[in-house]
Design a protein around this motif. Sequence first.
Motif, PDB file in Angstrom:
ATOM      1  N   PHE A   1     -11.837 -53.319  56.112  1.00  0.00           N
ATOM      2  CA  PHE A   1     -12.131 -54.753  56.198  1.00  0.00           C
ATOM      3  C   PHE A   1     -13.640 -54.961  56.212  1.00  0.00           C
ATOM      4  CE2 PHE A   1     -13.220 -58.392  58.940  1.00  0.00           C
ATOM      5  CZ  PHE A   1     -12.609 -59.420  58.236  1.00  0.00           C
TER       6      PHE A   1
ATOM      7  N   TYR B   1     -10.475 -57.352  52.242  1.00  0.00           N
ATOM      8  CA  TYR B   1      -9.525 -56.479  52.930  1.00  0.00           C
ATOM      9  C   TYR B   1      -8.886 -55.572  51.891  1.00  0.00           C
ATOM     10  CZ  TYR B   1      -5.132 -54.735  54.755  1.00  0.00           C
ATOM     11  OH  TYR B   1      -4.092 -53.904  55.092  1.00  0.00           O
TER      12      TYR B   1
ATOM     13  N   ALA C   1     -14.292 -54.808  48.322  1.00  0.00           N
ATOM     14  CA  ALA C   1     -12.948 -54.338  48.661  1.00  0.00           C
ATOM     15  C   ALA C   1     -12.550 -53.223  47.697  1.00  0.00           C
ATOM     16  CB  ALA C   1     -11.955 -55.488  48.576  1.00  0.00           C
TER      17      ALA C   1
ATOM     18  N   GLN D   1     -12.811 -49.709  59.312  1.00  0.00           N
ATOM     19  CA  GLN D   1     -11.788 -48.975  58.587  1.00  0.00           C
ATOM     20  C   GLN D   1     -10.930 -48.183  59.562  1.00  0.00           C
ATOM     21  OE1 GLN D   1     -13.916 -46.232  55.921  1.00  0.00           O
ATOM     22  NE2 GLN D   1     -13.361 -44.551  57.281  1.00  0.00           N
TER      23      GLN D   1
ATOM     24  N   HIS E   1      -6.519 -48.748  55.740  1.00  0.00           N
ATOM     25  CA  HIS E   1      -6.942 -50.137  55.896  1.00  0.00           C
ATOM     26  C   HIS E   1      -8.467 -50.196  56.048  1.00  0.00           C
ATOM     27  CE1 HIS E   1      -2.741 -51.297  56.699  1.00  0.00           C
ATOM     28  NE2 HIS E   1      -2.684 -50.197  57.435  1.00  0.00           N
TER      29      HIS E   1
END
Length: 746
Positions: A645, A612, A93, A669, A643
């Motif tokens: 993940f 995340y 992350a 993403q 964002h």
Amino acid sequence: MYTKNFNLRPPFIIAALSVAVSSVNAQTNTARPPIEEVFVAGYQRDYRENEAESALGLNLKLIETPAAVSVITQDLLQDQQVNNVDDALRNVAGVTKFKTGNGGEERFSIRGFDASQSIYKDGARINNSFNASNIPSTETANIDRIEVLKGPSALLYGQGEPGGIINYITKRPQIERYGSIEVLAGSDDFKKIEADTTGAIGSLENFAYRVVATYEDSESFRNEVFRERILVNPTLAYIGSDTYVQVGVEYIDDESTQDRGQVLDGNNVQGYFYSDRLNREQFFGIPDWNRNTTAESTRIYALAEHKVNDIWDIAFSYSNTKNDKVNFDSSPVALVGDPLFAVVGPEGSAVDNLVAIGPRKSDGEGDSEQFKFTNTLSFSDGFGFEHQVLASYTREELSTDSTSFQGDQAVLFNIATGEYFDDPRTPVTPGLEEVRVNDNITFGLVNRGSLINQDFEEQGINILDYVRFNEQWAWLIGGRFSDFQDNTNASFDDDNFSMRTGVVFTPAEDLSFYASYSEGYTNSAGRQDENGNNIDPETSVSIEAGVKWQLLEEQLLITAALYDIDKEDIAFITNPGEPVLFFDNIGAVNSQGFELEVVGYITSQWRIQAGYTFTDTEITEGGTDAFSSTFTEGNQFPGIADHSFNLFSFYEIPIGTGDLGLGGGVFSQSDVFASLENRTEFDSWTQVDLAAYYKMDAWKAQLNVRNITDEEFLLTQSFISSDVFAAGRVGTSIPRSVTASIAYEF
């Protein structure tokens, strides 16, 4: 302590000898405990590590550390059949993969900031902004695990970007006899063989060896692209009750095609985009030119640790990495004479379907050397507080010498017909070295002189104290003084003091909260403005708060962190494309966000690695000179998604006399900008991978399928300033690919 062989798969109860060798890295400061015998029921793979000494250099568990730290374990590397660090670091992350950068080296960001200056191997820097193009791509076969420390790390590592550092920890000798050989094959004519053997040297109980060797021969989904790579890494170690000594040599020979990626259609007025005229398999370089790229890397390293008494440990480490590379390069440029700066000739125009490809060549070598001496004291004071005190001296020298050449004309490529040919408007300049690539391609090489010829030395003294007040509260305080000198320019001397502090509150044994403040800097490295003055160093400050929670009897670790990083005096080139480059400090940036990681195993058969990230990046102070049009206040960093993940999981089922493992992952993403101009966007994407293996006794067969849905997406290069430059530097997703392997242990 139980140290597992990375492929050990006993189907019954075994006795495993464990030494602390596998946890050694350049930041280790405790001597090796006596060998002890531990009984382990069966084989259990694990994605979780309890410690990561890259963080502070102290003997602390992750839950006690006031910082966000991620560890990619050997078991995860094996389950994903990782053959490059790109695939490994997508599991962390806050880490973003950029398009492969100049010379083929890996390029990543941590929390939005380019980490190219902050890549380490066994705690010693192997990469920096000046010799990056001289480094061959990293071989993963001898990597035991990867540690990522997030946030400014000047306290232990000196200068670097504020996002964090990446530390590759290589495999260590161990007394217990072990060997393995693995054969891999897959899509795009991928072939590889890996061998690994370790054990005691003859009848000498305290001396061990390890040899890791690999050979790879592969092509690519992209036309004209290939790689042939060799790794040899022998190491020797003395393992005593109070003393540990290790020496090793790592040699990598890498021959490859320099691949700059794809291009974008459109122009600088209407905007750039990926059109139906393009396909991701097309190679936008010069055939029979880029494929001549060669790189060699030789790393010599040593470390020694000794436990002086019950409270005092000393450690010494040395690393020297020499890189030599001849880079045959070519990449698309804006078409000459097109007022709209198109990279692909507009349909119906005189340059319809044409792409101009500029040839280049660089011949360079880089040298990174580090010496470090560390003292660690562990004691209780008269007030009942427990201390771990670390004091160290580090000397680091980074040098590079690279000469560049450039073609006097571009080579034209027709995307409709697939033809390459010379630009008839610009004949070869008389008197230049003439290069004839084939019957259709000829150009002259212009020697641009010494692109980079620099030698820098940094010395640092640091001290830190981790104080435990009681079972609930602990406090970290530390500082580092650094002196950075340009050995080729006596007038340049850059000093810096950076500090770090943090507090840890542990209300329960499996739960902790932390808050930290840390500082970082990136030296100006002798960069000068057009008036011959040295520019200022870049400085950064980070504030972070987080929680760490161990669940399921410490099988699963959940880490959540909030951070806010400010960086000032950003250095930029003010005259790009010129033989002699000038720089200036322009503005400031901010990155703030939230990270969540879940790592470990839910049951003894079910393991998981997930994360995340929310990242909000912004230029908080815009530029005032040549870059004012692109370094605009309020714009976001290119290539950094709001964002992202990642999820990877495996489940193991006993079948017959062996075990069947089934797993897969999802990596995703949101949209990103292609450059600092924030006009051109690349769409969001999601990639799905699947994997399976069957292991029985000493044998294992494995199959990995990446991008099973054949998702197509684009990646940008790090911190590109303009859309027109980004339009010729586009990374593309790798199509669906399959890798199969057979491994045998002995």
